[in-house]
Design an enzyme around this catalytic site. Sequence first.
Site, PDB file in Angstrom:
ATOM      1  N   TYR A  56       0.821  -1.221   0.000  1.00 17.82           N
ATOM      2  CA  TYR A  56       0.000   0.000   0.000  1.00 17.82           C
ATOM      3  C   TYR A  56       0.849   1.262   0.000  1.00 17.82           C
ATOM      4  CZ  TYR A  56      -4.039  -2.945   0.430  1.00 17.82           C
ATOM      5  OH  TYR A  56      -5.014  -3.887   0.158  1.00 17.82           O
ATOM      6  N   ARG A  78       1.598   2.024  -3.556  1.00 12.73           N
ATOM      7  CA  ARG A  78       0.444   2.579  -4.282  1.00 12.73           C
ATOM      8  C   ARG A  78       0.135   3.995  -3.801  1.00 12.73           C
ATOM      9  NH1 ARG A  78      -4.182  -1.489  -3.683  1.00 12.73           N
ATOM     10  NH2 ARG A  78      -5.211  -0.169  -5.210  1.00 12.73           N
ATOM     11  N   GLN A 111     -15.263   1.981  -6.358  1.00 10.61           N
ATOM     12  CA  GLN A 111     -14.540   0.825  -5.812  1.00 10.61           C
ATOM     13  C   GLN A 111     -13.073   1.200  -5.600  1.00 10.61           C
ATOM     14  OE1 GLN A 111     -15.859  -3.021  -7.989  1.00 10.61           O
ATOM     15  NE2 GLN A 111     -16.409  -1.347  -9.386  1.00 10.61           N
ATOM     16  N   ASN A 112     -12.699   2.361  -6.098  1.00 15.98           N
ATOM     17  CA  ASN A 112     -11.297   2.772  -6.060  1.00 15.98           C
ATOM     18  C   ASN A 112     -10.922   3.316  -4.691  1.00 15.98           C
ATOM     19  OD1 ASN A 112     -11.340   2.097  -8.745  1.00 15.98           O
ATOM     20  ND2 ASN A 112     -11.583   4.203  -9.450  1.00 15.98           N
ATOM     21  N   ASP A 119      -8.252   5.355  -4.511  1.00 17.71           N
ATOM     22  CA  ASP A 119      -7.520   6.612  -4.738  1.00 17.71           C
ATOM     23  C   ASP A 119      -8.455   7.791  -4.447  1.00 17.71           C
ATOM     24  OD1 ASP A 119      -7.998   5.838  -8.180  1.00 17.71           O
ATOM     25  OD2 ASP A 119      -8.975   7.520  -7.172  1.00 17.71           O
ATOM     26  N   HIS A 161     -14.505   0.359  -1.003  1.00 17.68           N
ATOM     27  CA  HIS A 161     -13.382  -0.503  -0.607  1.00 17.68           C
ATOM     28  C   HIS A 161     -12.327   0.228   0.206  1.00 17.68           C
ATOM     29  CE1 HIS A 161     -14.524  -3.231  -4.239  1.00 17.68           C
ATOM     30  NE2 HIS A 161     -15.346  -3.351  -3.219  1.00 17.68           N
ATOM     31  N   GLY A 199     -15.545   2.049 -16.105  1.00 19.55           N
ATOM     32  CA  GLY A 199     -14.242   1.440 -15.841  1.00 19.55           C
ATOM     33  C   GLY A 199     -14.218   0.373 -14.774  1.00 19.55           C
ATOM     34  N   THR A 200     -15.195  -0.547 -14.839  1.00 20.99           N
ATOM     35  CA  THR A 200     -15.147  -1.664 -13.905  1.00 20.99           C
ATOM     36  C   THR A 200     -15.503  -2.951 -14.640  1.00 20.99           C
ATOM     37  OG1 THR A 200     -16.089  -2.668 -11.902  1.00 20.99           O
ATOM     38  CG2 THR A 200     -17.516  -1.153 -13.117  1.00 20.99           C
ATOM     39  N   SER A 201     -14.830  -4.024 -14.259  1.00 21.33           N
ATOM     40  CA  SER A 201     -15.066  -5.308 -14.945  1.00 21.33           C
ATOM     41  C   SER A 201     -16.321  -5.986 -14.418  1.00 21.33           C
ATOM     42  CB  SER A 201     -13.855  -6.231 -14.732  1.00 21.33           C
ATOM     43  OG  SER A 201     -13.631  -6.386 -13.335  1.00 21.33           O
TER      44      SER A 201
HETATM   45  N1  APR Z   1     -11.145   3.746 -19.362  1.00 17.59           N
HETATM   46  C1  APR Z   1     -12.224   3.037 -18.915  1.00 17.59           C
HETATM   47  N2  APR Z   1     -12.161   1.743 -18.533  1.00 17.59           N
HETATM   48  C2  APR Z   1     -10.958   1.152 -18.597  1.00 17.59           C
HETATM   49  C3  APR Z   1      -9.789   1.817 -19.045  1.00 17.59           C
HETATM   50  C4  APR Z   1      -9.928   3.169 -19.435  1.00 17.59           C
HETATM   51  N3  APR Z   1      -8.872   3.872 -19.879  1.00 17.59           N
HETATM   52  N4  APR Z   1      -8.749   0.925 -18.988  1.00 17.59           N
HETATM   53  C5  APR Z   1      -9.256  -0.241 -18.504  1.00 17.59           C
HETATM   54  N5  APR Z   1     -10.578  -0.106 -18.294  1.00 17.59           N
HETATM   55  C6  APR Z   1     -11.522  -1.084 -17.762  1.00 17.59           C
HETATM   56  C7  APR Z   1     -11.218  -2.519 -18.095  1.00 17.59           C
HETATM   57  O1  APR Z   1     -11.788  -2.860 -19.366  1.00 17.59           O
HETATM   58  C8  APR Z   1     -11.928  -3.239 -16.952  1.00 17.59           C
HETATM   59  O2  APR Z   1     -13.286  -3.514 -17.277  1.00 17.59           O
HETATM   60  O3  APR Z   1     -11.466  -1.005 -16.367  1.00 17.59           O
HETATM   61  C9  APR Z   1     -11.886  -2.233 -15.809  1.00 17.59           C
HETATM   62  C10 APR Z   1     -10.909  -2.621 -14.733  1.00 17.59           C
HETATM   63  O4  APR Z   1     -11.395  -3.792 -14.134  1.00 17.59           O
HETATM   64  P1  APR Z   1     -10.657  -4.334 -12.817  1.00 17.59           P
HETATM   65  O5  APR Z   1      -9.186  -4.272 -13.030  1.00 17.59           O
HETATM   66  O6  APR Z   1     -11.328  -5.626 -12.487  1.00 17.59           O
HETATM   67  O7  APR Z   1     -10.988  -3.232 -11.733  1.00 17.59           O
HETATM   68  P2  APR Z   1     -12.320  -3.108 -10.885  1.00 17.59           P
HETATM   69  O8  APR Z   1     -13.518  -3.519 -11.689  1.00 17.59           O
HETATM   70  O9  APR Z   1     -12.316  -1.740 -10.301  1.00 17.59           O
HETATM   71  O10 APR Z   1     -12.061  -4.180  -9.714  1.00 17.59           O
HETATM   72  C11 APR Z   1     -13.026  -4.195  -8.682  1.00 17.59           C
HETATM   73  O11 APR Z   1     -11.598  -5.731  -7.487  1.00 17.59           O
HETATM   74  O12 APR Z   1      -9.436  -6.184  -6.982  1.00 17.59           O
HETATM   75  C12 APR Z   1     -10.633  -5.717  -6.447  1.00 17.59           C
HETATM   76  O13 APR Z   1     -10.977  -4.210  -4.679  1.00 17.59           O
HETATM   77  C13 APR Z   1     -10.458  -4.307  -5.971  1.00 17.59           C
HETATM   78  O14 APR Z   1     -11.897  -2.416  -6.270  1.00 17.59           O
HETATM   79  C14 APR Z   1     -11.302  -3.508  -6.937  1.00 17.59           C
HETATM   80  C15 APR Z   1     -12.326  -4.520  -7.390  1.00 17.59           C
END
Ligand code: APR
Length: 229
Positions: free
Chosen positions: A53, A56, A86-87, A89, A104, A170-172
């Site tokens: 951490y 980061r 979820q970020n 930052d 988180h 921007g989340t998976s």
């Molecule tokens: N703009 C928008 N989306 C983007 C970009 C960008 N420039 N670059 C990548 N992405 C997308 C990817 O396509 C993906 O869908 O951001 C997403 C990132 O997904 P993850 O890495 O899984 O991040 P997140 O969804 O925030 O993870 C959720 O998982 O590890 C835990 O606690 C952690 O908060 C986190 C949680």
Amino acid sequence: MKKLVILTGAGISAESGVKTFRDSDGLWKNYRIEEVASPVAWQNNPEMVLEFYNQRRKQLFEVKPNAGHIALVRLEEKYNVQIITQNVDDLHERAGSSNVLHLHGELKKARSTVDPNLIYSLDHWELKMGDKCEKGSQLRPHIVWFGETVEMINPAVEIISGADIVIVVGTSMVVYPAAGLINYVRDESAKYYIDPKAFQVHGIANLEMIRKKAGEGVPPLVDQLLKQA
Ligand code: APR
């Protein structure tokens, strides 16, 4: 004013230079992040967890909000805006967003290991072994680790259930309970999913996928929503 809720993940901070979790094959120094960000890791090797951490947090002092974070702030001119992120930052806050709920936790905060209500802001990047709370216990990152309860999920459900418009950026959508929030949005509410890998979330009505990066996809959507407000 209509209620507009924005759910963000690591992708909105990607263009600020902050690595996402799953795009960076989820590794840190050959450890799986799930192994480092966990109560077990803290028990067995607190120095390693603190270093993960600290690195980061150090990067956070070197990056800044990008066009995606900044555009979202403009929505506050005509909507009652709440960000649920979820970020960990502070880029939404630094961009000027007024209402940010961190599901988180927050990288720039530390908390007591005997009293979770004792939370301290960190104005420097390093949290060390021996840094103690006012009750004399070791401070830990104020982060929700894998396997720990997401204390803020109920307030988040409350907020998103009342949304007239939802923007997901921007989340998976693979980590619960955060990913499940979209299921609490009313069918009739307009939903937008900005992400290069945006997909039709099963069973979600009224969802428009915008397969773009945040910096490219967020500003035009904000312009459109301000026009129609
Ligand atoms: N703009 C928008 N989306 C983007 C970009 C960008 N420039 N670059 C990548 N992405 C997308 C990817 O396509 C993906 O869908 O951001 C997403 C990132 O997904 P993850 O890495 O899984 O991040 P997140 O969804 O925030 O993870 C959720 O998982 O590890 C835990 O606690 C952690 O908060 C986190 C949680």
